[in-house]
Scaffold this active site. Structure first.
Site, short mmCIF file in Angstrom:
data_model
loop_
_atom_site.label_atom_id
_atom_site.label_comp_id
_atom_site.label_asym_id
_atom_site.label_seq_id
_atom_site.Cartn_x
_atom_site.Cartn_y
_atom_site.Cartn_z
N ASN A 138 -0.94 -3.00 1.11
CA ASN A 138 -1.52 -2.45 -0.11
C ASN A 138 -3.03 -2.27 -0.04
O ASN A 138 -3.70 -2.11 -1.06
CB ASN A 138 -1.14 -3.34 -1.31
CG ASN A 138 0.34 -3.58 -1.36
OD1 ASN A 138 0.79 -4.71 -1.17
ND2 ASN A 138 1.14 -2.54 -1.58
N ILE A 169 -7.69 -0.73 -2.57
CA ILE A 169 -6.60 -1.62 -2.90
C ILE A 169 -5.63 -0.94 -3.86
O ILE A 169 -6.06 -0.38 -4.88
CB ILE A 169 -7.14 -2.92 -3.55
CG1 ILE A 169 -8.14 -3.61 -2.62
CG2 ILE A 169 -6.00 -3.86 -3.93
CD1 ILE A 169 -8.97 -4.68 -3.30
N CYS A 170 -4.35 -0.99 -3.54
CA CYS A 170 -3.31 -0.47 -4.44
C CYS A 170 -2.79 -1.65 -5.25
O CYS A 170 -2.03 -2.47 -4.75
CB CYS A 170 -2.18 0.18 -3.64
SG CYS A 170 -0.89 0.86 -4.70
N LEU A 171 -3.24 -1.72 -6.49
CA LEU A 171 -2.85 -2.82 -7.37
C LEU A 171 -2.79 -2.25 -8.79
O LEU A 171 -3.76 -1.65 -9.27
CB LEU A 171 -3.89 -3.95 -7.27
CG LEU A 171 -3.63 -5.22 -8.06
CD1 LEU A 171 -2.32 -5.88 -7.65
CD2 LEU A 171 -4.79 -6.19 -7.88
N LEU A 192 -0.62 1.57 1.25
CA LEU A 192 -1.78 2.37 1.64
C LEU A 192 -1.95 2.26 3.15
O LEU A 192 -2.59 3.09 3.77
CB LEU A 192 -3.05 1.86 0.95
CG LEU A 192 -3.21 2.22 -0.52
CD1 LEU A 192 -4.44 1.55 -1.11
CD2 LEU A 192 -3.29 3.71 -0.70
#
Length: 132
Positions: free
Chosen positions: A56, A64-66, A99
């Protein structure tokens, strides 16, 4: 966790420890926060400055994929609670929204050992304090 503002109040730096019992254990990871003018109504932009092998996190940019940094943001979140959420994400990666496709593919194919080996290697290379 250590969170400090730069000379500009809209820029913050955080140092977080890799969570125990993860491939990031023992590492110190640096994050940079860019706080928007309309914070806390809008989420900060956060990225890793320290290289990390995680599904991520974009390996080159540190993005950051959050969900809480995107569509699940709430003004109740603080910069410190965002750090805690990132630490939790480090221990519980979400390979279905990668990601870093290499990292995500290792986890999705069940190659936990391969993922952990790569994550540990990059932690040693990029996040371990240098011995004098």
């Amino acid at each position: 966790m250590f969170l400090v503002p730069d000379s500009n109040i809209f820029k913050w730096t955080a140092l977080i420890k890799g969570p125990s019992e993860t491939p990031y254990e023992g590492g110190i990871f640096q994050l940079v926060f860019t706080v928007p003018e309309h914070y806390p109504l809008q989420p900060p932009q956060v990225r890793f400055l320290t290289k990390i092998f995680h599904p991520n996190v974009h390996f080159k940019t540190g993005e950051i994929c959050l969900d809480i940094l995107k569509n699940a943001w709430s003004p109740a979140w603080t910069l410190q609670s965002v750090c805690r959420a990132i630490i939790a994400l480090m221990g519980h990666p979400e390979p279905d929204s990668p990601l870093n496709c290499d990292s995500g593919n290792l986890l999705r194919s069940g190659d936990i050992r391969g993922y952990q080996s790569m994550a540990r290697m990059y932690t040693r290379l990029a996040a371990m304090p240098k011995k004098q």
